[in-house]
Design a protein around this motif. Sequence first.
Motif, PDB file in Angstrom:
ATOM      1  N   ASN A 188       0.797  -1.236   0.000  1.00  0.00           N
ATOM      2  CA  ASN A 188       0.000   0.000   0.000  1.00  0.00           C
ATOM      3  C   ASN A 188       0.829   1.285   0.000  1.00  0.00           C
ATOM      4  N   PRO A 189       1.828   1.399   0.896  1.00  0.00           N
ATOM      5  CA  PRO A 189       2.555   2.676   0.937  1.00  0.00           C
ATOM      6  C   PRO A 189       3.186   3.044  -0.387  1.00  0.00           C
ATOM      7  N   ARG A 190       3.708   2.065  -1.109  1.00  0.00           N
ATOM      8  CA  ARG A 190       4.369   2.390  -2.374  1.00  0.00           C
ATOM      9  C   ARG A 190       3.385   2.922  -3.405  1.00  0.00           C
ATOM     10  N   ILE A 191       2.217   2.305  -3.473  1.00  0.00           N
ATOM     11  CA  ILE A 191       1.186   2.774  -4.409  1.00  0.00           C
ATOM     12  C   ILE A 191       0.716   4.162  -3.991  1.00  0.00           C
ATOM     13  N   LEU A 192       0.549   4.314  -2.664  1.00  0.00           N
ATOM     14  CA  LEU A 192       0.107   5.608  -2.126  1.00  0.00           C
ATOM     15  C   LEU A 192       1.069   6.721  -2.550  1.00  0.00           C
ATOM     16  N   LYS A 193       2.375   6.460  -2.428  1.00  0.00           N
ATOM     17  CA  LYS A 193       3.368   7.472  -2.772  1.00  0.00           C
ATOM     18  C   LYS A 193       3.311   7.810  -4.253  1.00  0.00           C
ATOM     19  N   THR A 194       3.180   6.785  -5.072  1.00  0.00           N
ATOM     20  CA  THR A 194       3.106   7.035  -6.519  1.00  0.00           C
ATOM     21  C   THR A 194       1.883   7.879  -6.854  1.00  0.00           C
ATOM     22  N   CYS A 195       0.756   7.529  -6.235  1.00  0.00           N
ATOM     23  CA  CYS A 195      -0.474   8.270  -6.516  1.00  0.00           C
ATOM     24  C   CYS A 195      -0.338   9.726  -6.083  1.00  0.00           C
TER      25      CYS A 195
ATOM     26  N   PHE B  10       2.467   7.368 -15.162  1.00  0.00           N
ATOM     27  CA  PHE B  10       1.791   6.915 -13.943  1.00  0.00           C
ATOM     28  C   PHE B  10       1.469   5.430 -14.026  1.00  0.00           C
ATOM     29  N   THR B  11       0.838   5.013 -15.129  1.00  0.00           N
ATOM     30  CA  THR B  11       0.460   3.594 -15.239  1.00  0.00           C
ATOM     31  C   THR B  11       1.701   2.706 -15.249  1.00  0.00           C
ATOM     32  N   GLN B  12       2.767   3.168 -15.905  1.00  0.00           N
ATOM     33  CA  GLN B  12       3.981   2.348 -15.931  1.00  0.00           C
ATOM     34  C   GLN B  12       4.566   2.173 -14.534  1.00  0.00           C
ATOM     35  N   THR B  13       4.606   3.282 -13.780  1.00  0.00           N
ATOM     36  CA  THR B  13       5.155   3.191 -12.421  1.00  0.00           C
ATOM     37  C   THR B  13       4.308   2.263 -11.567  1.00  0.00           C
ATOM     38  N   VAL B  14       2.999   2.396 -11.686  1.00  0.00           N
ATOM     39  CA  VAL B  14       2.120   1.554 -10.872  1.00  0.00           C
ATOM     40  C   VAL B  14       2.315   0.084 -11.237  1.00  0.00           C
ATOM     41  N   LYS B  15       2.411  -0.200 -12.533  1.00  0.00           N
ATOM     42  CA  LYS B  15       2.575  -1.576 -12.982  1.00  0.00           C
ATOM     43  C   LYS B  15       3.810  -2.225 -12.361  1.00  0.00           C
ATOM     44  N   ARG B  16       4.881  -1.430 -12.271  1.00  0.00           N
ATOM     45  CA  ARG B  16       6.131  -1.965 -11.735  1.00  0.00           C
ATOM     46  C   ARG B  16       6.004  -2.305 -10.260  1.00  0.00           C
ATOM     47  N   GLN B  17       5.096  -1.628  -9.567  1.00  0.00           N
ATOM     48  CA  GLN B  17       5.024  -1.806  -8.119  1.00  0.00           C
ATOM     49  C   GLN B  17       3.992  -2.832  -7.685  1.00  0.00           C
ATOM     50  N   LEU B  18       3.248  -3.361  -8.635  1.00  0.00           N
ATOM     51  CA  LEU B  18       2.162  -4.275  -8.274  1.00  0.00           C
ATOM     52  C   LEU B  18       2.591  -5.729  -8.375  1.00  0.00           C
ATOM     53  N   ASP B  19       1.890  -6.555  -7.618  1.00  0.00           N
ATOM     54  CA  ASP B  19       1.951  -7.982  -7.893  1.00  0.00           C
ATOM     55  C   ASP B  19       0.664  -8.275  -8.649  1.00  0.00           C
ATOM     56  N   THR B  20       0.761  -8.409  -9.942  1.00  0.00           N
ATOM     57  CA  THR B  20      -0.460  -8.491 -10.756  1.00  0.00           C
ATOM     58  C   THR B  20      -1.264  -9.758 -10.481  1.00  0.00           C
ATOM     59  N   GLU B  21      -0.658 -10.699  -9.776  1.00  0.00           N
ATOM     60  CA  GLU B  21      -1.378 -11.921  -9.407  1.00  0.00           C
ATOM     61  C   GLU B  21      -2.408 -11.632  -8.316  1.00  0.00           C
ATOM     62  N   TYR B  22      -2.093 -10.661  -7.469  1.00  0.00           N
ATOM     63  CA  TYR B  22      -2.931 -10.446  -6.290  1.00  0.00           C
ATOM     64  C   TYR B  22      -3.631  -9.090  -6.292  1.00  0.00           C
ATOM     65  N   ASP B  23      -2.890  -8.008  -6.620  1.00  0.00           N
ATOM     66  CA  ASP B  23      -3.404  -6.644  -6.441  1.00  0.00           C
ATOM     67  C   ASP B  23      -4.266  -6.199  -7.610  1.00  0.00           C
TER      68      ASP B  23
ATOM     69  N   LEU C 154      -1.643  12.656  -8.299  1.00  0.00           N
ATOM     70  CA  LEU C 154      -3.076  12.897  -8.111  1.00  0.00           C
ATOM     71  C   LEU C 154      -3.423  13.391  -6.714  1.00  0.00           C
ATOM     72  N   HIS C 155      -4.655  13.857  -6.578  1.00  0.00           N
ATOM     73  CA  HIS C 155      -5.135  14.331  -5.285  1.00  0.00           C
ATOM     74  C   HIS C 155      -5.797  13.200  -4.516  1.00  0.00           C
ATOM     75  N   TRP C 156      -5.470  13.151  -3.242  1.00  0.00           N
ATOM     76  CA  TRP C 156      -6.074  12.142  -2.380  1.00  0.00           C
ATOM     77  C   TRP C 156      -7.486  12.582  -2.038  1.00  0.00           C
ATOM     78  N   VAL C 157      -8.490  11.728  -2.274  1.00  0.00           N
ATOM     79  CA  VAL C 157      -9.850  12.114  -1.913  1.00  0.00           C
ATOM     80  C   VAL C 157     -10.432  11.227  -0.816  1.00  0.00           C
ATOM     81  N   GLN C 158      -9.941  10.022  -0.737  1.00  0.00           N
ATOM     82  CA  GLN C 158     -10.464   9.094   0.262  1.00  0.00           C
ATOM     83  C   GLN C 158      -9.451   7.980   0.448  1.00  0.00           C
ATOM     84  N   ARG C 159      -9.590   7.146   1.459  1.00  0.00           N
ATOM     85  CA  ARG C 159      -8.646   6.033   1.604  1.00  0.00           C
ATOM     86  C   ARG C 159      -8.638   5.218   0.317  1.00  0.00           C
ATOM     87  N   SER C 160      -7.466   5.097  -0.259  1.00  0.00           N
ATOM     88  CA  SER C 160      -7.237   4.328  -1.495  1.00  0.00           C
ATOM     89  C   SER C 160      -8.007   4.839  -2.714  1.00  0.00           C
ATOM     90  N   VAL C 161      -8.443   6.108  -2.663  1.00  0.00           N
ATOM     91  CA  VAL C 161      -9.059   6.711  -3.853  1.00  0.00           C
ATOM     92  C   VAL C 161      -8.357   8.041  -4.165  1.00  0.00           C
TER      93      VAL C 161
END
Lengths: 326, 87
Positions: free
Chosen positions: B14-21, B45-58, B25-32
């Motif tokens: 979560n923290p890594r995705i949060l930092k990228t976002c 943005f999409t490229q950075t997020v892709k690198r930080q995800l485990d696409t099997e789970y997240d 982008l503007h934080w509007v709600q938990r995880s939004v």
Amino acid sequence: MTAATRTYWLTEPCRIRRADNSLRIERPDDTRVHIPITDIRDLVLFDHADVNTAAFSLLNHHNITVHVLDHYGNYSGALTPADDMSSAPVLRSQSALTSNSEQRLAIARSLVHTTAANVIWALDTNLLANPLEQLTEQLAEASDTEQIMGAEGNFRRSSWEVLDTMLPPWLRLNGRTRRPPTNAGNAFVSYVNSVTYARMVTALRCTPLHPSLGFLHADTDRRRNTLALDLAEPFKPLFAERILRRAAAQKTLRKSDFESDVGRASLSNEGRKKVSELIRTELSTTVHHRSLHRKVSYEELIHLEALKIVRLCLEDTPYKPFRPWW
Amino acid sequence: MFVVVVYDTLAQRNPRILKTCRHYLHWVQRSVFQGELSDAQHRSFTQTVKRQLDTEYDSVLIYRIQSPQLVQTETIGQHPGTTSPVL
């Protein structure tokens, strides 16, 4: 400067910190706001702010200018990132252009004349026909920029008087005063004019032009940038006069939005928020551009004005100062 | 383009995705998050997020809207985040 970025207006005292390679604004009531660094075009500070080198190096890296306004709405300076747009051919022809007094005077004259026409447009009045005629005469006779500025001052004096007739008594200017502004109306005009100047500085930073090689204003005008002052001139009535007139008519401004003292006035905290909101919506208003065939915002018009000077320098396209066509 | 990003990832990521976002982008709600992006910003943005995800789970959802004027937002209850540029 990408189209998606925005100007952020910090109206409260705050701390600007770097967090996760982005910005965090810490306010006195302990609330923190994260603003995405990629979304910032520039920052306008209306109140005390505390910036550290970590935040500043990030701002510099993203090419973000921080404009600082003082308590009375005077432009007190900017934290500008290192200049990465410089181009020798543009600079060379800009300095040649501004050192040629004939060309310089011609542009200064057209700037003053257009500004006067814009004031009349913004006030939507026919009471200024005489002063405009006088101005045209004086401009033809003027042989240096000081005389041109003098002629402009005479015209402005009558235009402020005409503006006063459209305002409620408490908002009247009773003569333009600055440093510090003496009443509410003057405080408002000071704020809006400083913001207009700040917008022009930001626009000039996106071009290779040197902001201090100008045409009309004196070269050493309180260490402000001459070219930015010159080019902001035709836009000032578009914002200051018009917003003030509209705010008075719609009763958006209240006495409580100003902190008036004997002989000095400034905006209160609420007033700053309100005024920056007014300017922000005004800047994002769009009009149809006749030669670009698309809608442009007022903010973009300011940018286009800076580009006109680039074209004057590089392609010798005659410079026609901004004039509203709608 | 106007973008709304909703993420649902394993707690430790979560923290890594949060930092990228937060970077884009503007934080509007938990995880939004929401905000306006240019095409290039969206790509990075999409490229950075892709690198930080485990696409099997997240999973990260990105809603794209051509302009913010087309979005009608209704909030019931609290406004945890702010997106206004006047602070």
